[in-house]
Design an enzyme around this catalytic site. Structure first.
Site, PDB file in Angstrom:
ATOM      1  N   LYS A  22       0.834  -1.215   0.000  1.00  0.00           N
ATOM      2  CA  LYS A  22       0.000   0.000   0.000  1.00  0.00           C
ATOM      3  C   LYS A  22       0.867   1.264   0.000  1.00  0.00           C
ATOM      4  CE  LYS A  22      -1.563   1.688   3.981  1.00  0.00           C
ATOM      5  NZ  LYS A  22      -1.336   3.101   4.312  1.00  0.00           N
ATOM      6  N   ASN A  23       1.866   1.291   0.861  1.00  0.00           N
ATOM      7  CA  ASN A  23       2.627   2.537   0.992  1.00  0.00           C
ATOM      8  C   ASN A  23       3.521   2.814  -0.207  1.00  0.00           C
ATOM      9  OD1 ASN A  23       1.357   3.093   3.363  1.00  0.00           O
ATOM     10  ND2 ASN A  23       3.035   2.409   4.689  1.00  0.00           N
ATOM     11  N   ARG A  93      -2.745  10.253   4.668  1.00  0.00           N
ATOM     12  CA  ARG A  93      -1.490  10.916   4.951  1.00  0.00           C
ATOM     13  C   ARG A  93      -0.697  11.136   3.650  1.00  0.00           C
ATOM     14  NH1 ARG A  93       1.439  13.831   8.330  1.00  0.00           N
ATOM     15  NH2 ARG A  93       3.613  13.258   8.310  1.00  0.00           N
ATOM     16  N   CYS A 117      -3.702   8.247   9.745  1.00  0.00           N
ATOM     17  CA  CYS A 117      -3.983   7.614  11.031  1.00  0.00           C
ATOM     18  C   CYS A 117      -3.650   8.561  12.175  1.00  0.00           C
ATOM     19  CB  CYS A 117      -3.144   6.359  11.190  1.00  0.00           C
ATOM     20  SG  CYS A 117      -3.949   4.912  10.537  1.00  0.00           S
ATOM     21  N   ARG A 122       2.061  14.447  13.457  1.00  0.00           N
ATOM     22  CA  ARG A 122       2.800  14.011  12.266  1.00  0.00           C
ATOM     23  C   ARG A 122       3.170  15.229  11.417  1.00  0.00           C
ATOM     24  NH1 ARG A 122      -0.069   8.474  10.257  1.00  0.00           N
ATOM     25  NH2 ARG A 122       1.888   8.186   9.165  1.00  0.00           N
ATOM     26  N   PRO A 123       4.247  15.899  11.813  1.00  0.00           N
ATOM     27  CA  PRO A 123       4.645  17.110  11.096  1.00  0.00           C
ATOM     28  C   PRO A 123       5.130  16.799   9.677  1.00  0.00           C
ATOM     29  CG  PRO A 123       6.288  16.545  12.749  1.00  0.00           C
ATOM     30  CD  PRO A 123       5.195  15.538  12.874  1.00  0.00           C
ATOM     31  N   ILE A 124       5.162  17.843   8.847  1.00  0.00           N
ATOM     32  CA  ILE A 124       5.709  17.643   7.490  1.00  0.00           C
ATOM     33  C   ILE A 124       6.854  18.624   7.237  1.00  0.00           C
ATOM     34  CG2 ILE A 124       3.630  16.640   6.419  1.00  0.00           C
ATOM     35  CD1 ILE A 124       3.253  19.504   5.235  1.00  0.00           C
ATOM     36  N   ASP A 125       7.477  19.045   8.341  1.00  0.00           N
ATOM     37  CA  ASP A 125       8.551  20.035   8.207  1.00  0.00           C
ATOM     38  C   ASP A 125       9.705  19.541   7.329  1.00  0.00           C
ATOM     39  OD1 ASP A 125       8.773  18.264  10.510  1.00  0.00           O
ATOM     40  OD2 ASP A 125      10.682  19.256  10.886  1.00  0.00           O
ATOM     41  N   GLN A 126       9.967  18.240   7.336  1.00  0.00           N
ATOM     42  CA  GLN A 126      11.096  17.736   6.537  1.00  0.00           C
ATOM     43  C   GLN A 126      10.777  17.755   5.036  1.00  0.00           C
ATOM     44  OE1 GLN A 126      14.148  17.150   8.071  1.00  0.00           O
ATOM     45  NE2 GLN A 126      12.907  18.036   9.704  1.00  0.00           N
ATOM     46  N   ASP A 305       4.714  -0.058  12.107  1.00  0.00           N
ATOM     47  CA  ASP A 305       3.420  -0.546  11.622  1.00  0.00           C
ATOM     48  C   ASP A 305       3.140  -1.987  12.059  1.00  0.00           C
ATOM     49  OD1 ASP A 305       2.925   1.880  10.490  1.00  0.00           O
ATOM     50  OD2 ASP A 305       3.132   1.237   8.408  1.00  0.00           O
ATOM     51  N   ILE A 327       8.959   5.671  16.980  1.00  0.00           N
ATOM     52  CA  ILE A 327       8.675   6.483  15.781  1.00  0.00           C
ATOM     53  C   ILE A 327       7.517   7.460  16.023  1.00  0.00           C
ATOM     54  CG2 ILE A 327       8.184   6.422  13.293  1.00  0.00           C
ATOM     55  CD1 ILE A 327      10.734   4.896  13.906  1.00  0.00           C
ATOM     56  N   ARG A 397      -8.702   0.601   5.056  1.00  0.00           N
ATOM     57  CA  ARG A 397      -7.786   1.546   4.403  1.00  0.00           C
ATOM     58  C   ARG A 397      -6.563   0.824   3.847  1.00  0.00           C
ATOM     59  NH1 ARG A 397      -5.494   5.867   8.082  1.00  0.00           N
ATOM     60  NH2 ARG A 397      -4.160   5.796   6.279  1.00  0.00           N
TER      61      ARG A 397
HETATM   62  C1  UD1 Z   1       5.013   6.239   6.573  1.00  0.00           C
HETATM   63  C2  UD1 Z   1       3.942   5.201   6.413  1.00  0.00           C
HETATM   64  C3  UD1 Z   1       3.437   4.737   7.764  1.00  0.00           C
HETATM   65  C4  UD1 Z   1       4.593   4.307   8.650  1.00  0.00           C
HETATM   66  C5  UD1 Z   1       5.676   5.367   8.702  1.00  0.00           C
HETATM   67  C6  UD1 Z   1       6.930   4.909   9.433  1.00  0.00           C
HETATM   68  C7  UD1 Z   1       2.932   5.871   4.322  1.00  0.00           C
HETATM   69  C8  UD1 Z   1       1.754   6.439   3.638  1.00  0.00           C
HETATM   70  N1  UD1 Z   1       2.862   5.779   5.645  1.00  0.00           N
HETATM   71  O1  UD1 Z   1       4.390   7.356   7.205  1.00  0.00           O
HETATM   72  O2  UD1 Z   1       2.552   3.649   7.549  1.00  0.00           O
HETATM   73  O3  UD1 Z   1       4.106   4.100   9.961  1.00  0.00           O
HETATM   74  O4  UD1 Z   1       6.073   5.726   7.361  1.00  0.00           O
HETATM   75  O5  UD1 Z   1       7.450   3.772   8.837  1.00  0.00           O
HETATM   76  O6  UD1 Z   1       3.878   5.449   3.704  1.00  0.00           O
HETATM   77  N2  UD1 Z   1       8.497  13.384  10.816  1.00  0.00           N
HETATM   78  C9  UD1 Z   1       8.847  14.684  11.093  1.00  0.00           C
HETATM   79  N3  UD1 Z   1       8.791  15.594  10.065  1.00  0.00           N
HETATM   80  C10 UD1 Z   1       8.421  15.266   8.805  1.00  0.00           C
HETATM   81  C11 UD1 Z   1       8.078  13.918   8.536  1.00  0.00           C
HETATM   82  C12 UD1 Z   1       8.122  12.993   9.558  1.00  0.00           C
HETATM   83  O7  UD1 Z   1       9.197  15.015  12.219  1.00  0.00           O
HETATM   84  O8  UD1 Z   1       8.401  16.134   7.945  1.00  0.00           O
HETATM   85  C13 UD1 Z   1       8.570  12.364  11.889  1.00  0.00           C
HETATM   86  C14 UD1 Z   1       7.221  11.723  12.180  1.00  0.00           C
HETATM   87  O9  UD1 Z   1       6.467  12.482  13.094  1.00  0.00           O
HETATM   88  C15 UD1 Z   1       7.638  10.386  12.750  1.00  0.00           C
HETATM   89  C16 UD1 Z   1       8.921  10.062  11.960  1.00  0.00           C
HETATM   90  O10 UD1 Z   1       9.371  11.293  11.437  1.00  0.00           O
HETATM   91  O11 UD1 Z   1       7.979  10.530  14.119  1.00  0.00           O
HETATM   92  C17 UD1 Z   1       8.726   9.071  10.843  1.00  0.00           C
HETATM   93  O12 UD1 Z   1       7.656   9.489  10.012  1.00  0.00           O
HETATM   94  P1  UD1 Z   1       7.592   9.154   8.465  1.00  0.00           P
HETATM   95  O13 UD1 Z   1       8.592   8.089   8.140  1.00  0.00           O
HETATM   96  O14 UD1 Z   1       7.631  10.413   7.692  1.00  0.00           O
HETATM   97  O15 UD1 Z   1       6.147   8.535   8.354  1.00  0.00           O
HETATM   98  P2  UD1 Z   1       5.109   8.758   7.228  1.00  0.00           P
HETATM   99  O16 UD1 Z   1       5.796   8.948   5.917  1.00  0.00           O
HETATM  100  O17 UD1 Z   1       4.090   9.738   7.672  1.00  0.00           O
END
Ligand code: UD1
Length: 430
Positions: A22-23, A93, A117, A122-126, A305, A327, A397
């Site tokens: 899925k991912n 997401r 979920c 779940r920030p997107i700053d990166q 997961d 995580i 989902r």
């Molecule tokens: C993806 C998966 C999710 C899985 C996760 C970790 C998808 C759609 N979802 O989620 O099923 O649980 O990987 O393997 O593929 N973070 C930041 N800033 C950012 C992005 C992430 O601080 O900009 C943090 C998150 O809060 C978290 C960690 O980094 O603590 C890992 O998150 P990330 O690997 O980005 O997870 P997702 O891509 O959201």
């Protein structure tokens, strides 16, 4: 509202085919619009998240033709709109992949801030940091992320956290940027590699996916391709743990055993026999399960997961186990539901201390999110009596035909939508 009714007690026995990841599919679908030529994608799982993603793509003019249940043909030629405000997309997401894909192709994108979920902040700053390093202007206005650039230029990005989403998103945006992009501290998950392989099959030049450092040489154009998505590591792992908790004997087929190593290792540690062959893994749980400790980590560590599924198994294992979630900060919400089934688990911050009990008992519970929902189903399969699980829309989902696949292994599980159907199920299962 649909629910699962489960009568526990049957060991799961047999073989089950695992679907596409899925991912990986979510990112690959989004990436497919980066060319004006036609892209054929096979092994797309037919689950709610991938369907929502395709619906959002259609809303901006992508043409999507379903060849069969798992094969789609996509053309991004007629995309006319770069704004995705679709209400559904908030629920997944991975909507952020459309940001990377559209920004990469058109130098502009506006996408509703992602949901997904509810497992913590779940920030997107990166993602934003990466886009900015490529020269984009990124801002958030009225609930939309707006990213635009005159021309994207390759950049050097050090990720402050290992993020699957940000690594893939920056890869998408950088595929056609001018010059070279380097992503350091990149995520190494199998689906990061799958997306890189897919983009390379479209003519991109991406090296190092699967290691800490990814190097992308921007190309001027991407072309059409035919591609098959890798098997779903988490779906496979879920069935492997279902075998363990039901004292069963299950072979997951159509998998890449290497991707399942951390899962297989933990199952062996707690007393299961795990046999690997080329594209299958067999889990036999003949002995009582024993305790262990586990900490979730980025790949190749134990996946977050799979954390609820292993917790369910450890809840039935002899001795005290400790599960540390490193995580996401809020991923133990399902423990309350498991406690209602008789588990003895104490959560302190990001740690669960589990005292194994000898059985779970059926109860009425709710799925709080996708993976926890699947884990509660597994608990129900092992429990004495009947379990009814609400909110199975979360489970749908990410799991295709979950109930049917479990039935084929001998589980007594049915989708029901009324009291009457529940009564019928109870009568049938005794
Ligand atoms: C993806 C998966 C999710 C899985 C996760 C970790 C998808 C759609 N979802 O989620 O099923 O649980 O990987 O393997 O593929 N973070 C930041 N800033 C950012 C992005 C992430 O601080 O900009 C943090 C998150 O809060 C978290 C960690 O980094 O603590 C890992 O998150 P990330 O690997 O980005 O997870 P997702 O891509 O959201």
């Amino acid at each position: 509202m649909e629910q699962y009714a489960i009568k526990g007690g049957n060991p799961l026995v047999g073989e089950v085919e695992i679907g596409g990841a899925k991912n990986a599919a979510l990112a690959i679908l989004a990436a497919a619009i980066m060319t004006d030529e036609t892209v054929l994608i096979e092994n797309v799982p037919d689950v709610r998240d991938t369907n929502v993603m395709m619906q959002a793509m259609e809303s901006i003019g992508a043409i999507i033709e379903r060849i069969d249940r798992h094969t789609v043909k996509i053309s991004g030629k007629a995309i006319k709109d770069l704004v995705i405000e679709d209400d559904f997309i908030k629920k997944i997401r991975a909507s952020y992949y459309l940001l990377g894909a559209l920004l990469g192709k058109y130098n502009k994108a506006q996408v509703t801030l992602p949901g997904g979920c509810n497992i913590g902040l779940r920030p997107i700053d990166q993602h934003i940091k990466g886009f900015r390093a490529l020269g984009a202007d990124v801002r958030i206005e009225h609930g939309l992320i707006i990213a635009e650039a005159e021309r994207l230029k390759g950049g050097h990005i050090y990720m402050d956290v290992v993020s699957v989403g940000a690594t893939i998103d920056v890869m998408l945006a950088a595929a056609m940027a001018e010059g070279q992009t380097i992503i350091e501290n990149a995520a190494k998950e199998p689906h990061v590699v799958d997306v890189a392989n897919f983009l390379n099959s479209m003519g991109a030049s991406i090296k190092g996916a699967g290691t800490d450092v990814i190097r992308i040489k921007g190309v001027s154009k991407l072309h059409g391709t035919e591609y098959t998505i890798i098997p779903d590591q988490i779906e496979a792992g879920t069935f492997m743990f279902a075998a363990a908790v039901t004292k069963g004997d299950v072979t997951v087929k159509n998998v890449i055993p290497k991707h399942l190593e951390s899962i297989s290792a933990k199952l062996t540690e707690i007393g299961c026999e795990v046999e690997e062959s080329d594209d299958a893994v067999r889990v036999v749980a003949a002995k009582p399960l024993t305790h262990t400790h586990v900490k979730t980590l980025p790949y190749p560590g134990f996946p977050t997961d799979m954390q609820p599924q292993i917790t369910v198994a450890l809840g039935l294992s002899k001795g005290t186990s400790i599960v540390t979630e490193s995580i996401f900060e809020n991923r133990f919400k399902y423990v309350d539901e498991l406690t209602r089934m008789g588990a003895s688990i104490k959560v302190e911050g990001n740690t669960a201390i589990i005292d194994g009990v000898c059985k779970y008992t059926g109860a009425s519970i709710s799925a709080p999110d996708l993976r926890a929902g699947a884990a509660l189903v597994i608990a129900g399969l092992a429990a004495e009596g009947t379990t009814v699980i609400d909110d199975i829309k979360f489970i749908e989902r990410g799991y295709e035909d979950f109930d049917l696949k479990l039935q084929s292994l001998g589980a007594q599980i049915e989708k029901i939508s009324s009291e009457r159907e529940l009564r019928k199920f109870r009568l049938k299962t005794g």
